[in-house]
Design a protein around this motif. Sequence first.
Motif, PDB file in Angstrom:
ATOM      1  N   ASP A 149      77.745  18.784  18.019  1.00 13.39           N
ATOM      2  CA  ASP A 149      77.107  20.095  18.156  1.00 13.39           C
ATOM      3  C   ASP A 149      78.147  21.210  18.076  1.00 13.39           C
ATOM      4  OD1 ASP A 149      74.819  18.645  18.455  1.00 13.39           O
ATOM      5  OD2 ASP A 149      74.462  19.191  20.550  1.00 13.39           O
ATOM      6  N   ALA A 150      79.280  21.003  18.730  1.00 12.08           N
ATOM      7  CA  ALA A 150      80.354  22.004  18.671  1.00 12.08           C
ATOM      8  C   ALA A 150      80.847  22.165  17.232  1.00 12.08           C
ATOM      9  CB  ALA A 150      81.508  21.596  19.590  1.00 12.08           C
ATOM     10  N   LEU A 151      80.948  21.073  16.512  1.00 15.20           N
ATOM     11  CA  LEU A 151      81.361  21.139  15.107  1.00 15.20           C
ATOM     12  C   LEU A 151      80.340  21.902  14.275  1.00 15.20           C
ATOM     13  CD1 LEU A 151      83.197  20.335  12.716  1.00 15.20           C
ATOM     14  CD2 LEU A 151      81.788  18.273  12.504  1.00 15.20           C
ATOM     15  N   LEU A 152      79.056  21.588  14.453  1.00 21.49           N
ATOM     16  CA  LEU A 152      78.017  22.275  13.696  1.00 21.49           C
ATOM     17  C   LEU A 152      78.015  23.772  13.982  1.00 21.49           C
ATOM     18  CD1 LEU A 152      75.063  19.729  14.013  1.00 21.49           C
ATOM     19  CD2 LEU A 152      76.559  20.109  12.053  1.00 21.49           C
ATOM     20  N   VAL A 153      78.162  24.142  15.242  1.00 17.10           N
ATOM     21  CA  VAL A 153      78.224  25.558  15.617  1.00 17.10           C
ATOM     22  C   VAL A 153      79.420  26.211  14.935  1.00 17.10           C
ATOM     23  CG1 VAL A 153      78.709  27.109  17.566  1.00 17.10           C
ATOM     24  CG2 VAL A 153      76.956  25.340  17.784  1.00 17.10           C
ATOM     25  N   THR A 154      80.532  25.528  14.915  1.00 12.94           N
ATOM     26  CA  THR A 154      81.734  26.064  14.280  1.00 12.94           C
ATOM     27  C   THR A 154      81.552  26.217  12.769  1.00 12.94           C
ATOM     28  OG1 THR A 154      83.126  25.066  15.965  1.00 12.94           O
ATOM     29  CG2 THR A 154      84.204  25.691  13.912  1.00 12.94           C
ATOM     30  N   LEU A 155      81.040  25.191  12.132  1.00 17.93           N
ATOM     31  CA  LEU A 155      80.857  25.257  10.678  1.00 17.93           C
ATOM     32  C   LEU A 155      79.868  26.355  10.291  1.00 17.93           C
ATOM     33  CD1 LEU A 155      80.642  21.452   9.759  1.00 17.93           C
ATOM     34  CD2 LEU A 155      82.563  23.003   9.351  1.00 17.93           C
ATOM     35  N   TYR A 156      78.788  26.468  11.040  1.00 14.67           N
ATOM     36  CA  TYR A 156      77.728  27.405  10.674  1.00 14.67           C
ATOM     37  C   TYR A 156      78.056  28.843  11.086  1.00 14.67           C
ATOM     38  CZ  TYR A 156      73.043  29.228   9.922  1.00 14.67           C
ATOM     39  OH  TYR A 156      71.968  29.963   9.468  1.00 14.67           O
ATOM     40  N   TYR A 157      78.462  29.039  12.326  1.00 12.90           N
ATOM     41  CA  TYR A 157      78.662  30.397  12.826  1.00 12.90           C
ATOM     42  C   TYR A 157      80.064  30.946  12.592  1.00 12.90           C
ATOM     43  CZ  TYR A 157      74.120  30.069  14.984  1.00 12.90           C
ATOM     44  OH  TYR A 157      72.774  29.939  15.181  1.00 12.90           O
TER      45      TYR A 157
END
Length: 169
Positions: free
Chosen positions: A111-119
């Motif tokens: 989830d932290a990775l997805l937040v980083t990649l997206y935002y």
Amino acid sequence: MVDKYKDMVYSIAIKILRDTDEAQDIAQDSFIKAYQQIGAFQGRSKFSTWLYTITYRTAITRLKQNKVEIVTLGDDIDAIADHLPGQIDLLQSKQVKHYVKMAIDKLPQIDALLVTLYYINDLPIKEIEEITGLSKPNIKIKLFRARKVLESDLKFLMDNEQGANNESK
């Protein structure tokens, strides 16, 4: 190639592994693998997506092999604050970064990775889908849930901070 993509490759590795030494090793391994497999690149996606996919898979493999303990999250969280509800605007910039970092540290690694990649890195869902192998709906659900968790955690932290400030007055 390395100069152009090194920051993002390292960012992906650190978000998954949460260990600087391991992330540096994975970044280096990713570039070596990309160089060795450049002939396999077919151009069906952007080169960066192909490279980030190599990085993601290499980091996940290392994580599974070593069962790396969650240690920390990188400091590149400025973009997250821009996407959070208005109540965060009450906090000063340094406090926002601090609280956002604390909240992200509590998220599961993916989830932290997805937040980083997206935002933070402004990657489109389609590219994140190619990098992680997760389905588009799964990515959207995970981002939605992560935003809700971040919002809740940040509201709680902000309320506690305001309560502490009121007590000290």
